[in-house]
Design an enzyme around this catalytic site. Structure first.
Site, PDB file in Angstrom:
ATOM      1  N   ASP A 179       2.159   0.113   9.023  1.00 48.13           N
ATOM      2  CA  ASP A 179       2.863  -0.111   7.780  1.00 48.13           C
ATOM      3  C   ASP A 179       4.423  -0.035   7.720  1.00 48.13           C
ATOM      4  OD1 ASP A 179       0.085  -0.480   7.304  1.00 48.13           O
ATOM      5  OD2 ASP A 179      -0.027   1.024   5.735  1.00 48.13           O
TER       6      ASP A 179
ATOM      7  N   ASP B 294      -0.169  -3.222   4.906  1.00 51.34           N
ATOM      8  CA  ASP B 294      -0.567  -2.808   3.789  1.00 51.34           C
ATOM      9  C   ASP B 294      -0.616  -4.144   2.755  1.00 51.34           C
ATOM     10  OD1 ASP B 294      -2.160  -0.441   2.637  1.00 51.34           O
ATOM     11  OD2 ASP B 294      -0.654  -0.473   1.259  1.00 51.34           O
TER      12      ASP B 294
ATOM     13  N   HIS C 186      -2.123  -5.889  -0.569  1.00 51.14           N
ATOM     14  CA  HIS C 186      -2.716  -5.748  -1.784  1.00 51.14           C
ATOM     15  C   HIS C 186      -2.558  -6.954  -2.834  1.00 51.14           C
ATOM     16  CE1 HIS C 186      -3.680  -1.514  -0.678  1.00 51.14           C
ATOM     17  NE2 HIS C 186      -2.564  -1.119  -0.619  1.00 51.14           N
TER      18      HIS C 186
ATOM     19  N   HIS D  52      -4.914  -4.399  -7.734  1.00 53.87           N
ATOM     20  CA  HIS D  52      -5.929  -3.672  -6.681  1.00 53.87           C
ATOM     21  C   HIS D  52      -6.154  -2.364  -7.249  1.00 53.87           C
ATOM     22  CE1 HIS D  52      -6.699  -1.590  -2.830  1.00 53.87           C
ATOM     23  NE2 HIS D  52      -7.156  -2.692  -2.941  1.00 53.87           N
TER      24      HIS D  52
ATOM     25  N   HIS E  44       2.217  -1.589  -5.072  1.00 50.27           N
ATOM     26  CA  HIS E  44       3.006  -1.544  -3.858  1.00 50.27           C
ATOM     27  C   HIS E  44       2.392  -2.877  -2.829  1.00 50.27           C
ATOM     28  CE1 HIS E  44      -0.334   1.058  -2.750  1.00 50.27           C
ATOM     29  NE2 HIS E  44      -0.225   0.628  -1.332  1.00 50.27           N
TER      30      HIS E  44
ATOM     31  N   LYS F  73      -4.708  -5.123   5.670  1.00 50.00           N
ATOM     32  CA  LYS F  73      -5.711  -3.993   4.982  1.00 50.00           C
ATOM     33  C   LYS F  73      -5.301  -3.788   3.569  1.00 50.00           C
ATOM     34  CE  LYS F  73      -3.179  -0.110   6.750  1.00 50.00           C
ATOM     35  NZ  LYS F  73      -2.912   0.479   5.636  1.00 50.00           N
TER      36      LYS F  73
ATOM     37  N   CYS G 219      -1.861   6.603   5.962  1.00 53.67           N
ATOM     38  CA  CYS G 219      -2.203   5.638   7.020  1.00 53.67           C
ATOM     39  C   CYS G 219      -2.190   5.960   8.350  1.00 53.67           C
ATOM     40  CB  CYS G 219      -1.618   4.375   6.450  1.00 53.67           C
ATOM     41  SG  CYS G 219      -2.025   3.645   4.936  1.00 53.67           S
TER      42      CYS G 219
HETATM   43  C1  VGL Z   1      -0.449   3.899   2.428  1.00 54.83           C
HETATM   44  C2  VGL Z   1      -0.611   4.834   0.317  1.00 54.83           C
HETATM   45  C3  VGL Z   1      -1.199   3.827  -0.316  1.00 54.83           C
HETATM   46  C4  VGL Z   1       0.325   4.155   3.846  1.00 54.83           C
HETATM   47  C5  VGL Z   1      -0.791   2.665   1.959  1.00 54.83           C
HETATM   48  O1  VGL Z   1       0.619   3.233   4.448  1.00 54.83           O
HETATM   49  O2  VGL Z   1       0.228   5.422   4.350  1.00 54.83           O
HETATM   50  N1  VGL Z   1      -0.303   5.035   1.512  1.00 54.83           N
HETATM   51  N2  VGL Z   1      -1.051   2.557   0.614  1.00 54.83           N
HETATM   52 ZN    ZN Z   2      -1.675   0.874  -0.077  1.00 55.35          ZN
END
Ligand code: VGL
Ligand code: ZN
Length: 199
Positions: free
Chosen positions: A10, A48, A50, A54, A83, A108, A153
């Protein structure tokens, strides 16, 4: 070694300074990641990804604010600012990340009703992303992980990877964390206990 993969979690604009869910110093890890990319046989990225509205977004839950939690059918879910919306600039990889050698991008969090911190399983801990099967089919058994965020993550990916029988090293100097209510100490502790090598 051919049985080793670098998994970069990410490293997207929204998790870097100026982004919607910025992690302090998130962009500082990019030069080290670029060096690692050059010397790794297998490079895999997670993204990430979404849809708007979401279920992990606070804005989807009337009266809720980011960083509060809600009860979902699969358990407790922390709420985040909007985000990494599919196709947005915030969801793009950091512009300085030299990701062209990546052989696989695992997206994801694309199902509206479930979040996915881990690169292996969605937050119900049963729906697979397919990454475990990909790695096993290709004979990859040793994983080096880095990216954002250490305590979400990256940590959940590392814990699932160990449980799946991979040997896992997390490069802490190439990670940055969100650190909500002591989550950095908690999750680094959990990784260490599970047998993740913290380098
Ligand atoms: C993440 C919060 C929400 C991450 C992703 O990449 O750690 N944290 N979505
Ligand atoms: Zn996320």
């Amino acid at each position: 070694m051919a049985e080793e993969a670098l998994i970069i979690i990410d490293v997207q604009n929204d998790f870097c300074p100026g982004g919607a869910l910025a992690v302090d110093g998130g962009d500082e890890i990019v030069p080290e990641l670029n060096r690692r990319i050059q010397t790794s046989e297998h490079v895999i990225l997670t993204q990430d990804w979404h849809p708007t509205g979401h279920s992990s977004f606070a804005s989807t839950h009337p009266g809720k604010s980011p960083f509060e939690t809600v009860d979902m059918p699969y358990g407790e879910q922390k709420l985040w600012p909007d985000h990494c919306i599919q196709g947005s600039r915030g969801a793009d990889f950091h512009p300085a990340l030299e990701w062209t050698r990546a052989e696989l991008v695992v997206r994801k969090g694309f199902r509206p009703s479930i979040d996915s911190y881990s690169a292996f399983f969605e937050n119900d801990h049963t729906t697979p992303t397919g990454l475990g099967g990909y790695l096993r089919e290709r004979g990859i058994r040793h994983l080096t992980m880095a990216g954002l965020a250490t305590d979400f993550c990256v940590a959940y990916s590392a814990l699932d990877a160990v449980e799946q029988g991979f040997s896992v090293k997390v490069l802490l100097e190439a990670c940055r964390g969100i650190d909500l209510a002591g989550s950095m100490a908690e999750m680094t502790g959990r990784m260490r206990e599970a047998g993740v090598v913290l380098a």
